[in-house]
Design a protein around this motif. Structure first.
Motif, PDB file in Angstrom:
ATOM      1  N   UNK A 179      -6.912   5.430  -2.669  1.00  0.00           N
ATOM      2  CA  UNK A 179      -5.750   4.776  -1.802  1.00  0.00           C
ATOM      3  C   UNK A 179      -5.722   5.241  -0.187  1.00  0.00           C
ATOM      4  N   UNK A 180      -6.162   6.455   0.072  1.00  0.00           N
ATOM      5  CA  UNK A 180      -6.003   6.560   1.377  1.00  0.00           C
ATOM      6  C   UNK A 180      -7.291   5.763   2.276  1.00  0.00           C
ATOM      7  N   UNK A 181      -8.103   5.450   1.790  1.00  0.00           N
ATOM      8  CA  UNK A 181      -9.359   4.770   2.402  1.00  0.00           C
ATOM      9  C   UNK A 181      -8.555   3.254   2.687  1.00  0.00           C
TER      10      UNK A 181
ATOM     11  N   UNK B 200     -15.912  -3.565   6.432  1.00  0.00           N
ATOM     12  CA  UNK B 200     -14.739  -2.799   5.670  1.00  0.00           C
ATOM     13  C   UNK B 200     -15.075  -2.897   4.122  1.00  0.00           C
ATOM     14  N   UNK B 201     -15.396  -4.326   3.744  1.00  0.00           N
ATOM     15  CA  UNK B 201     -15.636  -4.423   2.223  1.00  0.00           C
ATOM     16  C   UNK B 201     -16.750  -3.494   1.823  1.00  0.00           C
ATOM     17  N   UNK B 202     -17.772  -3.331   2.590  1.00  0.00           N
ATOM     18  CA  UNK B 202     -18.958  -2.631   2.239  1.00  0.00           C
ATOM     19  C   UNK B 202     -18.484  -1.091   2.062  1.00  0.00           C
ATOM     20  N   UNK B 203     -17.644  -0.602   2.918  1.00  0.00           N
ATOM     21  CA  UNK B 203     -17.274   0.790   2.737  1.00  0.00           C
ATOM     22  C   UNK B 203     -16.373   0.811   1.423  1.00  0.00           C
ATOM     23  N   UNK B 204     -15.530   0.005   1.087  1.00  0.00           N
ATOM     24  CA  UNK B 204     -15.053  -0.001  -0.222  1.00  0.00           C
ATOM     25  C   UNK B 204     -15.740  -0.002  -1.446  1.00  0.00           C
TER      26      UNK B 204
ATOM     27  N   UNK C  50       0.768  -1.291  -0.024  1.00  0.00           N
ATOM     28  CA  UNK C  50       0.179   0.037   0.139  1.00  0.00           C
ATOM     29  C   UNK C  50       0.902   1.254   0.083  1.00  0.00           C
ATOM     30  N   UNK C  51       1.995   1.287   0.503  1.00  0.00           N
ATOM     31  CA  UNK C  51       3.177   2.217   0.491  1.00  0.00           C
ATOM     32  C   UNK C  51       3.346   2.548  -0.708  1.00  0.00           C
ATOM     33  N   UNK C  52       3.836   1.402  -1.768  1.00  0.00           N
ATOM     34  CA  UNK C  52       4.077   1.909  -2.982  1.00  0.00           C
ATOM     35  C   UNK C  52       2.944   2.546  -4.047  1.00  0.00           C
ATOM     36  N   UNK C  53       1.587   1.863  -3.420  1.00  0.00           N
ATOM     37  CA  UNK C  53       0.500   2.415  -4.220  1.00  0.00           C
ATOM     38  C   UNK C  53       0.327   3.976  -3.841  1.00  0.00           C
ATOM     39  N   UNK C  54       0.650   4.609  -2.532  1.00  0.00           N
ATOM     40  CA  UNK C  54       0.866   5.859  -2.097  1.00  0.00           C
ATOM     41  C   UNK C  54       1.755   6.447  -2.830  1.00  0.00           C
TER      42      UNK C  54
END
Length: 418
Positions: free
Chosen positions: A384-386, A400-404, A179-183
């Motif tokens: 990406x932040x979420x 968490x899946x529902x939020x995404x 996720x850091x590389x995605x950021x």
């Protein structure tokens, strides 16, 4: 030692006997390793599995329909729909051939192969759109692939696993590294947008339908191209380093628990898998070209926003097989594999495919940049932040899946009215 002791006799298929020296025998042994099929499925069995191993291959009927519709210049809706549905099974077959080759090639070569062909559909569609100067399709389809993976696919996986398990756990260090590389990739898209906002002349603007920069000072546009192309090269270097990090130096972080799992056996021999990979890649290139060529007329005639086609519809084509695989792995409790599929595929797009297409555009004299419109940039950054917020604890649940999924639907709705 007599000469007889240094020779061996082989019985050929026709019954003849032939003498081989030790050197001949060693050479034959080395050569046979390249084409060895012993213990592997036959060519017939390999192609049978390849063509009939999945129900989704029924959609291959749309491949000839796509070719016919294009050559007869049928209605844009038919040309778009036939090409759209034709690419779905082709994307699945590309994944199948890649996976089958990976089983025999070892971890390092398998990783490189997946890096090269893991997003072959996105690369092929991107190049086809780039060569036709459809820059909005290139940018939105790639951004849409990232958002589809980290929001829709990951969200559906979390949601599906949440109905079966109260809570799912995964390796937090590996997830945070990914996720850091995605950021980082996200930030590299913010910088060109910031440069454009602060340095462009007062009369310059971006056409929302073409993503073309209009009335911009040539010097500023040149600066934007330099930033994008230099950043693309740096991202490719970082991506190579990430592959080494994932496959070699810190491979243990990305390895799922193998306890109780059977060793994977190939369903295709390597020669058949390689031939299938080549053939399907060529067919996909033609269908992608037909698809891109029909988008303009399809969007205008049926009043469908081109950004919506690029951001929402096209990624569904390229990620159809990954959607099913990711959800299936989540239901089996293999959340490391789910994270690897969703976030790993997004990293390939953001840090490999997008920079690669920028460089291809540079070579082919197409001014593709890393500058996305403000709305796309904000949507990407928020997504990406979420995702970073939700995976930092190494646990997931259905909420968490529902939020995404909710965020993805909100973005899709916004692009529908754009």
């Amino acid at each position: 030692m007599s000469s007889a002791s240094s020779e061996r006799t082989a019985l050929l298929p026709n019954g003849d006997r032939r003498h081989f020296s030790e050197s001949d025998n060693n050479f034959l042994q080395r050569t046979s390793l390249l084409f060895k099929t012993e213990g592997q499925p036959s060519h017939l069995a390999s192609w049978k599995f390849f063509l009939f191993g999945s129900w989704i291959n029924v959609l291959l009927v749309f491949v000839p329909l796509s070719i016919i519709a294009h050559n007869l210049d049928l209605d844009a809706a038919l040309r778009f729909s036939f090409s759209f549905f034709a690419i779905v099974p082709l994307a699945s077959l590309l994944g199948t051939a890649t996976d089958e080759m990976s089983i025999k090639l070892g971890q390092t070569l398998a990783g490189l192969l997946n890096a090269s062909f893991g997003n072959a559909v996105e690369i092929i569609v991107g190049i086809a759109a780039l060569m036709q100067d459809q820059l909005v399709i290139v940018q939105n389809s790639l951004l849409g692939s990232v958002l589809s993976n980290i929001l829709l696919v990951l969200g559906c996986s979390f949601l599906a696993a949440g109905f079966k398990f109260p809570e799912s756990n995964f390796q937090v260090t590996a997830a945070q590294a990914s996720s850091s590389l995605m950021t980082l990739a996200c930030i590299t898209l913010v910088i060109p947008a910031a440069y454009y906002s602060t340095k462009s002349s007062g009369n310059a603007f971006m056409d929302p339908h073409t993503n073309a920069i209009t009335n911009m000072d040539p010097e500023r546009l040149s600066g934007l191209l330099i930033i994008s192309r230099g950043t693309a090269i740096l991202l490719l270097v970082v991506y190579v380093a990430y592959l080494y990090f994932q496959l070699k130096s810190h491979a243990y972080l990305f390895t799922a628990d193998d306890e109780g799992q059977e060793e994977e056996t190939p369903n295709m021999n390597i020669v058949s898998a390689a031939a299938a990979l080549l053939i399907v890649t060529v067919i996909t290139a033609f269908c992608a070209d037909y698809l891109v060529a029909s988008i303009e007329e399809f969007a205008d005639r049926y009043h469908i926003p081109k950004p919506f086609i690029g951001l929402i519809l096209l990624p569904i084509v390229g990620n159809a097989a990954e959607h099913v695989t990711s959800i299936w792995m989540a239901l089996k409790g293999q959340m490391e594999l789910t994270i690897g599929i969703c976030v790993g595929s997004s990293i390939q797009i953001a840090a490999f495919v997008i920079p690669l297409l920028v460089i291809i555009g540079w070579i082919s004299n197409h001014e593709l940049t890393l500058f996305f419109a403000n709305f796309e940039t904000i949507a990407f950054f928020a997504s990406v932040f979420l995702v970073n917020t939700l995976i930092q604890d190494g646990k997931s649940n259905y909420m968490e899946g529902l939020m995404l999924i909710t965020l993805y639907l909100v973005i899709a709705l916004a692009f529908w009215v754009s």
